[in-house]
Design a protein around this motif. Structure first.
Motif, PDB file in Angstrom:
ATOM      1  N   LYS A 227       0.827  -1.209   0.000  1.00  0.00           N
ATOM      2  CA  LYS A 227       0.000   0.000   0.000  1.00  0.00           C
ATOM      3  C   LYS A 227       0.859   1.256   0.000  1.00  0.00           C
ATOM      4  O   LYS A 227       0.532   2.243  -0.659  1.00  0.00           O
ATOM      5  N   ILE A 228       1.968   1.199   0.738  1.00  0.00           N
ATOM      6  CA  ILE A 228       2.829   2.378   0.823  1.00  0.00           C
ATOM      7  C   ILE A 228       3.470   2.681  -0.529  1.00  0.00           C
ATOM      8  O   ILE A 228       3.733   3.847  -0.870  1.00  0.00           O
ATOM      9  N   ASP A 229       3.710   1.645  -1.343  1.00  0.00           N
ATOM     10  CA  ASP A 229       4.255   1.869  -2.679  1.00  0.00           C
ATOM     11  C   ASP A 229       3.240   2.587  -3.560  1.00  0.00           C
ATOM     12  O   ASP A 229       3.597   3.487  -4.340  1.00  0.00           O
ATOM     13  N   ILE A 230       1.983   2.183  -3.455  1.00  0.00           N
ATOM     14  CA  ILE A 230       0.920   2.839  -4.233  1.00  0.00           C
ATOM     15  C   ILE A 230       0.762   4.284  -3.789  1.00  0.00           C
ATOM     16  O   ILE A 230       0.616   5.196  -4.614  1.00  0.00           O
ATOM     17  N   ILE A 231       0.808   4.502  -2.474  1.00  0.00           N
ATOM     18  CA  ILE A 231       0.681   5.868  -1.956  1.00  0.00           C
ATOM     19  C   ILE A 231       1.823   6.741  -2.466  1.00  0.00           C
ATOM     20  O   ILE A 231       1.613   7.886  -2.892  1.00  0.00           O
ATOM     21  N   PHE A 232       3.038   6.203  -2.431  1.00  0.00           N
ATOM     22  CA  PHE A 232       4.195   6.960  -2.927  1.00  0.00           C
ATOM     23  C   PHE A 232       4.031   7.315  -4.398  1.00  0.00           C
ATOM     24  O   PHE A 232       4.312   8.457  -4.809  1.00  0.00           O
ATOM     25  N   SER A 233       3.558   6.379  -5.196  1.00  0.00           N
ATOM     26  CA  SER A 233       3.403   6.625  -6.633  1.00  0.00           C
ATOM     27  C   SER A 233       2.331   7.683  -6.887  1.00  0.00           C
ATOM     28  O   SER A 233       2.527   8.604  -7.690  1.00  0.00           O
ATOM     29  N   VAL A 234       1.201   7.562  -6.197  1.00  0.00           N
ATOM     30  CA  VAL A 234       0.111   8.522  -6.387  1.00  0.00           C
ATOM     31  C   VAL A 234       0.533   9.911  -5.939  1.00  0.00           C
ATOM     32  O   VAL A 234       0.276  10.920  -6.629  1.00  0.00           O
ATOM     33  N   VAL A 235       1.192   9.992  -4.783  1.00  0.00           N
ATOM     34  CA  VAL A 235       1.647  11.290  -4.268  1.00  0.00           C
ATOM     35  C   VAL A 235       2.672  11.905  -5.219  1.00  0.00           C
ATOM     36  O   VAL A 235       2.643  13.126  -5.482  1.00  0.00           O
ATOM     37  N   SER A 236       3.575  11.090  -5.757  1.00  0.00           N
ATOM     38  CA  SER A 236       4.591  11.606  -6.676  1.00  0.00           C
ATOM     39  C   SER A 236       3.946  12.176  -7.936  1.00  0.00           C
ATOM     40  O   SER A 236       4.279  13.285  -8.373  1.00  0.00           O
ATOM     41  N   ILE A 237       3.023  11.432  -8.525  1.00  0.00           N
ATOM     42  CA  ILE A 237       2.353  11.913  -9.742  1.00  0.00           C
ATOM     43  C   ILE A 237       1.534  13.168  -9.435  1.00  0.00           C
ATOM     44  O   ILE A 237       1.483  14.106 -10.243  1.00  0.00           O
ATOM     45  N   PHE A 238       0.910  13.195  -8.251  1.00  0.00           N
ATOM     46  CA  PHE A 238       0.162  14.390  -7.856  1.00  0.00           C
ATOM     47  C   PHE A 238       1.092  15.596  -7.737  1.00  0.00           C
ATOM     48  O   PHE A 238       0.740  16.722  -8.142  1.00  0.00           O
ATOM     49  N   MET A 239       2.290  15.368  -7.200  1.00  0.00           N
ATOM     50  CA  MET A 239       3.269  16.452  -7.088  1.00  0.00           C
ATOM     51  C   MET A 239       3.696  16.942  -8.464  1.00  0.00           C
ATOM     52  O   MET A 239       3.897  18.147  -8.670  1.00  0.00           O
ATOM     53  N   PHE A 240       3.824  16.038  -9.431  1.00  0.00           N
ATOM     54  CA  PHE A 240       4.187  16.447 -10.786  1.00  0.00           C
ATOM     55  C   PHE A 240       3.101  17.350 -11.374  1.00  0.00           C
ATOM     56  O   PHE A 240       3.406  18.350 -12.039  1.00  0.00           O
ATOM     57  N   VAL A 241       1.842  16.981 -11.138  1.00  0.00           N
ATOM     58  CA  VAL A 241       0.732  17.788 -11.640  1.00  0.00           C
ATOM     59  C   VAL A 241       0.741  19.173 -10.979  1.00  0.00           C
ATOM     60  O   VAL A 241       0.546  20.202 -11.649  1.00  0.00           O
ATOM     61  N   VAL A 242       1.003  19.201  -9.672  1.00  0.00           N
ATOM     62  CA  VAL A 242       1.061  20.477  -8.953  1.00  0.00           C
ATOM     63  C   VAL A 242       2.190  21.346  -9.503  1.00  0.00           C
ATOM     64  O   VAL A 242       2.034  22.559  -9.683  1.00  0.00           O
ATOM     65  N   ILE A 243       3.322  20.731  -9.794  1.00  0.00           N
ATOM     66  CA  ILE A 243       4.454  21.486 -10.343  1.00  0.00           C
ATOM     67  C   ILE A 243       4.084  22.124 -11.675  1.00  0.00           C
ATOM     68  O   ILE A 243       4.376  23.290 -11.940  1.00  0.00           O
ATOM     69  N   LEU A 244       3.389  21.357 -12.528  1.00  0.00           N
ATOM     70  CA  LEU A 244       2.983  21.883 -13.822  1.00  0.00           C
ATOM     71  C   LEU A 244       1.961  23.011 -13.655  1.00  0.00           C
ATOM     72  O   LEU A 244       1.982  23.996 -14.404  1.00  0.00           O
TER      73      LEU A 244
END
Length: 247
Positions: A227-244
């Motif tokens: 579960k923590i791997d999925i959370i890390f992936s989702v949070v990372s992609i969300f951060m990429f969207v926020v950066i854009l």
């Protein structure tokens, strides 16, 4: 030469599912490479620096890798500001340096270092065997994965043969100098290394055929997504969207 130095840790990224890390890295590298300006690459670089703490990497080997890469980036700073079209910022020894060229070189530097650091933290924290296994799970072509794995394997083989020849030469009292004898000796070392590497490769290939190798490596074990791997992936992609969005 130890190419899997960063994969031997016990950090969160060392234990994370390599399939998800490959997906996150692919998205990160595409978005970072296609980013424009200075703000967006800077934010992506901050994410890469943050991932260094997650991976708990040793700083000295990390800077050693970055130093080699930035040596080649240095040439961008030499040529791009002089050749990039734009308003002349200042002149030096009769050469006009454009402000736009400086910004462009800085943008390339930020993006390059961000991607290099992300490569180390997201990919190098897994073994090459795990990455090849993950690529097969992600439906990458089997032949491409096999070439990738064997390429890594034979880099180490060639380096091992080089170390053997080097030790043999030093044991015979060889001292490198700027002489014809030194150049001839290095030529012999390179030639001997290639011949021995070819012979070693043939031996390994025959051994693989004896063990039933048919051009690809079958999968006997499978990854378990946490579960923590999925959370890390989702949070990372969300951060990429926020950066854009912030850019």
């Amino acid at each position: 030469m130890h190419l899997e130095e960063f994969s031997e840790g016990s950090s969160f990224l060392n234990k994370a599912d390599p399939r998800l890390k490959i997906i996150v890295f692919s998205i990160f590298s595409i978005l970072c490479a296609t980013a424009s300006g200075l703000k967006t690459p800077s934010l992506f670089l901050l994410y890469s620096i943050f991932s260094v703490f997650l991976a708990r990497l040793r700083i000295k080997p990390l800077f050693s890798r970055l130093g080699v890469a930035n040596f080649f980036i240095l040439f961008i700073w030499i040529f791009v500001p002089l050749s990039y079209p734009g308003n002349s910022h200042f002149s030096f020894a009769g050469l006009k340096i454009s402000q736009e060229g400086i910004f462009y070189a800085l943008s390339i530097t930020l993006k390059s270092n961000a991607i290099i650091i992300a490569t180390i933290t997201l990919l190098s924290t897994s073994s090459v065997n795990s990455l090849a296994h993950a690529m097969l799970h992600l439906k990458a072509p089997k032949k491409l994965v096999t070439v990738f794995f064997l390429f890594y394997r034979y880099i180490t083989v060639i380096h091992e043969e080089y170390l053997k020849i080097k030790r043999a030469v030093l044991a015979r009292g060889f001292v490198p100098k700027t002489t014809l004898h030194t150049y001839r000796t290095y030529a012999y070392i390179v030639g001997g290394m290639l011949i021995k590497s070819y012979e070693r490769a043939e031996e390994i290939y025959r051994a693989m055929l004896c063990r039933g190798f048919q051009g690809y490596f079958p999968l006997f074990e499978h990854f378990q997504i946490r579960k923590i791997d999925i959370i890390f992936s989702v949070v990372s992609i969300f951060m990429f969207v926020v950066i854009l969005v912030l850019a």
